[in-house]
Design an enzyme around this catalytic site. Structure first.
Site, short mmCIF file in Angstrom:
data_model
loop_
_atom_site.label_atom_id
_atom_site.label_comp_id
_atom_site.label_asym_id
_atom_site.label_seq_id
_atom_site.Cartn_x
_atom_site.Cartn_y
_atom_site.Cartn_z
N SER A 202 -9.63 1.73 2.64
CA SER A 202 -8.73 2.54 1.85
C SER A 202 -7.62 1.75 1.15
O SER A 202 -6.89 2.31 0.33
CB SER A 202 -8.09 3.61 2.75
OG SER A 202 -7.27 3.02 3.74
N SER B 202 -10.20 -0.74 6.62
CA SER B 202 -9.51 -0.51 5.35
C SER B 202 -8.74 -1.70 4.79
O SER B 202 -8.35 -1.69 3.63
CB SER B 202 -8.55 0.68 5.48
OG SER B 202 -9.28 1.87 5.65
N LYS C 24 0.85 -1.19 0.00
CA LYS C 24 0.00 0.00 0.00
C LYS C 24 0.89 1.24 0.00
O LYS C 24 1.98 1.24 0.59
CB LYS C 24 -0.90 -0.02 1.24
CG LYS C 24 -1.96 1.06 1.28
CD LYS C 24 -2.85 0.90 2.51
CE LYS C 24 -3.96 1.95 2.54
NZ LYS C 24 -4.86 1.78 3.70
#
EC number: 3.5.1.4
Length: 553
Positions: free
Chosen positions: A207, A231, A132
């Site tokens: 996210s 997330s 990420k």
């Protein structure tokens, strides 16, 4: 003067330019549509070379084994995933930093090292690994969705990245996030929208949506996301993956970039996503065994604990069908029934779980997330004039609707929130212990089984269908959670159920959103939850559930 639109366009072009020209397919999406595919994962299987598809269909654990046995080279594995990721990005818009050349060079080095020494660098030797965007790598940008951070290259490596690299992982890209990571979908003015790998009409979630989308497309075998309100779990669920939300302090967060970095009342945590439960255990055990508490003072010095006994006895599971606020859609309810049937048919016990203060857990989480009423975000956006997202505008309006003044909390209000969370944690733990009064053997439940999201997903751009009711409470409590796939929506059997009459606005909205044909074949996942710092136990229980489900199909 350069505008924010120009900076964003240049960044998107720069990301695309890192893909080798031979892998750039300008008509890829049009060809996918023409061939009748909505699944990027399914379509990529038809356009990539067969030997590359056979590689990318393997889990990280399987890849590590084949590299160790010399059936595959690190280079060939890396090449296959780089190629697939290049095409996946052109369909899904899931990558923000691409560095295939460096990854392939690293893979060559690992092959040479193995050939010369006969030794592996570690359990992840030669396994491609995605990150990420928050995770820092030296010389690469970490924009976390902000246009104003374009051009700012990191001069440090996150501790977790160093641990994984030392164990042989090959990083090859970083994935997209929404602005400031404050959304359950993945969209920003910087990169645009990231689409769902299983059905591009749907949201990838957020996210960690770039990770979920990439791994859902089988363009990475294993990666990490972060989770402060769902997330990791939401993108995992929306793409039919496995995901671990660990408790704070189990996996090092040191030198990982974040929004609201000083906010530690509900801390963000970092954990793995994969198409394999074994991969989650491989990752978690490797990191815990690295004893990062010697470097990161936030990591608790708890060595890996053997939880195999959990897999050899009857489990007591608390079933939360719904939270009393938003009723899940029919496919989610069916997944719960099927999972309970699979467990009880093999001697495990299911008891009802209905914590009376679910709404308070959700509300106090929202108080923490909006404590400054998005002042930090607005200050950063103002540097380039980029607009605040629709999702955050909706969140602000919801907060106002619940009595938020529109101002940041003062210190006394923050202390009140802290006290409220402490009391809720105490009440939840007592409620958990009191389940000994309803189980057949007088012992408390081992875990909770519940939805991840009320629906199997939501259509891309439907930002008003955010509903973190089933994820946020466990961030407030800091409990260990594993998401796992159960089934997929079946238009033939998942019709609208009668009997439930929605009364609350969010419940009415979610109820009215469901049309079985719109969700057909979308994955349905659930989550299993254990208490704080019980990562080994929740992974073991997830493995029991997985084996029970497999035995009933």
């Amino acid at each position: 003067m350069t505008t924010w639109e120009q900076i964003a366009a240049a960044k998107r072009a720069q990301t695309l330019s890192q893909i080798p020209k031979g892998w750039v397919e300008p008509n890829l999406i049009q060809n996918m549509n023409k061939d009748g595919y909505v699944s990027a994962c399914g379509y990529l299987d038809t356009v990539l070379p067969e030997h590359e598809v056979s590689i990318t269909n393997l889990t990280a654990t399987e890849l590590a084994g084949k590299i160790a046995s010399r059936e595959m080279t690190s280079y060939d594995v890396c090449y296959a995933f780089c190629h697939r990721a290049a095409l996946a990005h052109q369909i899904l818009n899931c990558c923000i930093e691409i560095f295939f050349e460096q990854a392939l060079e690293k893979a060559r080095e690992l092959d040479s090292y193995f050939a010369a020494t006969g030794k592996l660098l570690g359990p992840l030797h030669g396994v491609p690994f995605s990150l990420k965007d928050q995770v820092n790598l030296i010389g690469l940008e970490t924009t976390i969705g902000y246009i104003s951070r374009v051009g700012q290259k990191s001069d440090k490596m996150s501790l977790l990245a160093k641990v994984l690299q030392d164990q042989g992982a090959v990083f090859f890209l970083k994935t997209t996030v929404p602005t400031a990571m404050l959304a359950s979908e993945t969209v920003s003015s910087l990169h645009g929208r990231t689409l769902n790998a299983i059905n591009i009409a749907f949201s990838s979630g957020g996210s960690s949506g770039g990770e979920g989308s990439l791994i859902g497309a089988k363009a990475s075998p294993l990666g990490v996301g972060t989770d402060i309100g769902g997330s990791i779990r939401i993108p995992a669920a929306f793409q039919g993956l496995y995901g671990l939300r660990p408790s704070h302090g189990r996996i090092p967060y040191m030198d990982v970039t974040n929004s609201y970095e000083g906010q530690e009342l509900i801390p963000s945590v970092i954990g793995p996503l994969s198409s394999s439960l074994k991969d989650l255990e491989l990752f978690t055990k490797l990191v815990v065994d690295s004893e990062t508490w010697n470097y990161d003072p936030q990591v608790v010095p708890v060595p890996w604990r053997d939880s195999s006994e959990v897999t050899k006895r009857k489990l007591r599971i608390g079933l939360m069908t719904w939270d009393g606020l938003v009723m899940p859609h029919p496919p989610v309810l069916r997944a719960l029934r099927e999972t309970c049937h699979a467990l009880t048919s093999r001697g495990h016990e299911i008891v009802k779980w209905s914590f009376p203060d679910n709404e308070k857990l959700v509300d106090v989480g929202e108080k923490v997330y909006g404590a400054d009423f998005y002042a930090e975000v607005e200050q950063i956006l103002e540097k380039t004039g980029e607009p605040i997202s629709d999702y955050m505008n909706i969140a602000r309006n919801v907060s106002r609707g619940k009595g938020h003044s529109g101002n940041a909390l003062d210190v006394n209000q923050w202390w009140e929130v802290s006290q409220e969370i402490r009391h809720l944690k105490q009440k939840f733990l007592k409620y958990w212990k009191n389940t000994e009064n309803v189980t057949s053997d007088g012992k408390p439940i081992d875990a909770i089984l519940c939805p991840v999201w009320p629906s199997a997903g939501f259509h891309d751009g439907k930002v008003d269908f955010g509903c973190e009711n089933y994820t946020v409470p466990f961030n407030v409590l800091d409990y260990s959670c594993v998401v796992f796939p159960v089934t997929q929506v079946n238009v033939e059997i998942d019709s609208v159920e009668s009997g439930h009459l929605p009364s609350l606005p969010d419940d009415q909205k979610m109820h009215g959103y469901y049309e079985a044909q719109d969700f057909d074949k979308i994955p349905v996942c659930l989550q299993v939850v254990c208490k704080r710092l019980e990562e080994e136990k929740v992974l073991a229980i997830a493995s029991v559930i997985e084996s029970c489900l497999a035995a009933t199909t």
